[in-house]
Design an enzyme around this catalytic site. Structure first.
Site, short mmCIF file in Angstrom:
data_model
loop_
_atom_site.label_atom_id
_atom_site.label_comp_id
_atom_site.label_asym_id
_atom_site.label_seq_id
_atom_site.Cartn_x
_atom_site.Cartn_y
_atom_site.Cartn_z
N LYS A 32 0.82 -1.21 0.00
CA LYS A 32 0.00 0.00 0.00
C LYS A 32 0.86 1.28 0.00
O LYS A 32 2.05 1.24 0.35
CB LYS A 32 -0.96 -0.04 1.19
CG LYS A 32 -1.94 -1.22 1.12
CD LYS A 32 -2.99 -1.17 2.22
CE LYS A 32 -3.99 -2.31 2.08
NZ LYS A 32 -5.11 -2.22 3.04
N ARG B 110 -2.11 -14.82 4.17
CA ARG B 110 -2.88 -14.12 5.20
C ARG B 110 -2.21 -14.29 6.57
O ARG B 110 -2.18 -13.38 7.39
CB ARG B 110 -4.33 -14.65 5.27
CG ARG B 110 -5.18 -14.36 4.04
CD ARG B 110 -5.64 -12.94 3.91
NE ARG B 110 -6.55 -12.49 4.93
CZ ARG B 110 -7.31 -11.40 4.83
NH1 ARG B 110 -7.25 -10.65 3.74
NH2 ARG B 110 -8.10 -11.03 5.80
N ASN C 14 -2.63 -0.26 6.65
CA ASN C 14 -2.10 -1.49 7.26
C ASN C 14 -1.08 -2.21 6.38
O ASN C 14 -0.94 -3.42 6.43
CB ASN C 14 -3.25 -2.41 7.68
CG ASN C 14 -4.14 -2.79 6.53
OD1 ASN C 14 -3.90 -2.39 5.39
ND2 ASN C 14 -5.17 -3.56 6.79
N HIS D 267 -2.10 -5.58 1.26
CA HIS D 267 -3.36 -6.30 1.01
C HIS D 267 -3.02 -7.75 0.70
O HIS D 267 -1.99 -8.04 0.09
CB HIS D 267 -4.08 -5.68 -0.21
CG HIS D 267 -5.19 -6.54 -0.73
ND1 HIS D 267 -6.45 -6.52 -0.21
CD2 HIS D 267 -5.21 -7.47 -1.74
CE1 HIS D 267 -7.22 -7.39 -0.86
NE2 HIS D 267 -6.48 -7.98 -1.80
N THR E 280 -6.16 -7.61 10.09
CA THR E 280 -6.42 -6.30 9.48
C THR E 280 -5.88 -5.14 10.32
O THR E 280 -5.26 -4.22 9.78
CB THR E 280 -7.94 -6.13 9.26
OG1 THR E 280 -8.43 -7.28 8.57
CG2 THR E 280 -8.25 -4.89 8.45
N PHE F 233 -15.71 3.35 6.49
CA PHE F 233 -14.31 3.68 6.20
C PHE F 233 -13.99 3.72 4.70
O PHE F 233 -12.84 3.93 4.31
CB PHE F 233 -13.36 2.70 6.91
CG PHE F 233 -13.58 1.24 6.54
CD1 PHE F 233 -13.03 0.71 5.37
CD2 PHE F 233 -14.32 0.41 7.36
CE1 PHE F 233 -13.22 -0.62 5.04
CE2 PHE F 233 -14.52 -0.93 7.04
CZ PHE F 233 -13.96 -1.45 5.88
P1 ADP Z 1 -8.32 -7.24 4.97
O1 ADP Z 1 -7.49 -6.27 4.15
O2 ADP Z 1 -7.61 -7.73 6.17
O3 ADP Z 1 -8.90 -8.35 4.12
P2 ADP Z 1 -10.95 -6.02 4.89
O4 ADP Z 1 -11.14 -6.72 3.59
O5 ADP Z 1 -11.99 -6.19 5.94
O6 ADP Z 1 -9.56 -6.41 5.54
O7 ADP Z 1 -10.81 -4.46 4.62
C1 ADP Z 1 -10.13 -3.96 3.49
C2 ADP Z 1 -9.24 -2.82 3.92
O8 ADP Z 1 -10.07 -1.76 4.42
C3 ADP Z 1 -8.29 -3.13 5.08
O9 ADP Z 1 -7.10 -3.73 4.65
C4 ADP Z 1 -8.06 -1.77 5.66
O10 ADP Z 1 -7.11 -1.03 4.89
C5 ADP Z 1 -9.43 -1.11 5.50
N1 ADP Z 1 -10.25 -1.26 6.71
C6 ADP Z 1 -10.90 -2.38 7.13
N2 ADP Z 1 -11.56 -2.16 8.28
C7 ADP Z 1 -11.37 -0.86 8.59
C8 ADP Z 1 -11.81 -0.01 9.66
N3 ADP Z 1 -12.59 -0.47 10.64
N4 ADP Z 1 -11.40 1.29 9.65
C9 ADP Z 1 -10.62 1.77 8.65
N5 ADP Z 1 -10.15 1.02 7.62
C10 ADP Z 1 -10.53 -0.27 7.58
MG MG Z 2 -10.21 -8.25 2.46
#
Ligand code: ADP
Ligand code: MG
Length: 159
Positions: A31, A107, A134, A137, A113, A79
């Site tokens: 990212k 993962r 974070n 991805h 996350t 978000f």
């Molecule tokens: P992951 O990337 O772990 O699969 P998600 O698919 O749930 O997580 O979410 C996609 C992306 O959205 C996350 O990687 C993160 O950058 C952002 N995100 C998820 N949940 C939140 C939140 N509660 N507040 C802000 N950003 C979020």
């Molecule tokens: Mg995801």
């Protein structure tokens, strides 16, 4: 009769092989914040040392429309706008990774996350700044790994 059994056996084997190949690949993005802070080399090193083979990779900058499309599944989430904003803030690195059980193994390597809750030693724990920034991805299923791969790459770009 013998032909039937042999043929059936071959068919099963082919199907199993196709499924194995599918579960061999995942898709990742480094990212914008991690690229901006110069962490891409270290992140790629962790990925390789964990046994993933990089079969496609490039750097690009997402347009707002493409970021919205990629994260469409989250469009109703509170978000969403922040996520699109942070993903379009600067260049990203996208890559296709190969390893057995790639989605699950990757993962595990990136961690959960929220970097604050991620296990010590994971990529998100090391380089994630916040839940929205974070660091990386990782696809969450074989089906999404395929869709996400072809969102960015054509077949001829995958080695
Ligand atoms: P992951 O990337 O772990 O699969 P998600 O698919 O749930 O997580 O979410 C996609 C992306 O959205 C996350 O990687 C993160 O950058 C952002 N995100 C998820 N949940 C939140 C939140 N509660 N507040 C802000 N950003 C979020
Ligand atoms: Mg995801």
């Amino acid at each position: 009769m013998l032909y039937f059994f042999v043929n059936k056996h071959i068919k099963t084997t082919k199907k199993e092989k196709a499924m194995q190949l599918k579960s061999n690949r995942t898709f990742t993005m480094i990212k914008p914040k991690s690229v901006e802070h110069g962490h891409m080399g270290e992140i790629i090193d962790i990925i390789i040392k964990d046994g993933f083979k990089i079969v496609a990779m490039k750097m690009l900058r997402l347009s707002t429309a493409d970021a919205q499309k990629f994260y469409n599944i989250h469009s109703a989430k509170p978000f969403f706008d922040d996520l699109v904003q942070s993903m379009t803030n600067g260049p990203i690195i996208v890559a296709v990774l190969e390893k057995d059980d790639a989605v699950n193994n990757y993962r595990r390597l990136i961690g959960c996350t929220n970097p604050k809750e991620a296990v010590e030693g994971t990529i998100r724990k090391k380089y994630g700044i916040s839940i929205s920034d974070n660091s990386v991805h990782g696809s969450d299923s074989d089906e999404n790994a395929e869709v996400e791969t072809y969102f960015y790459f054509s077949e001829r770009e995958i080695c």
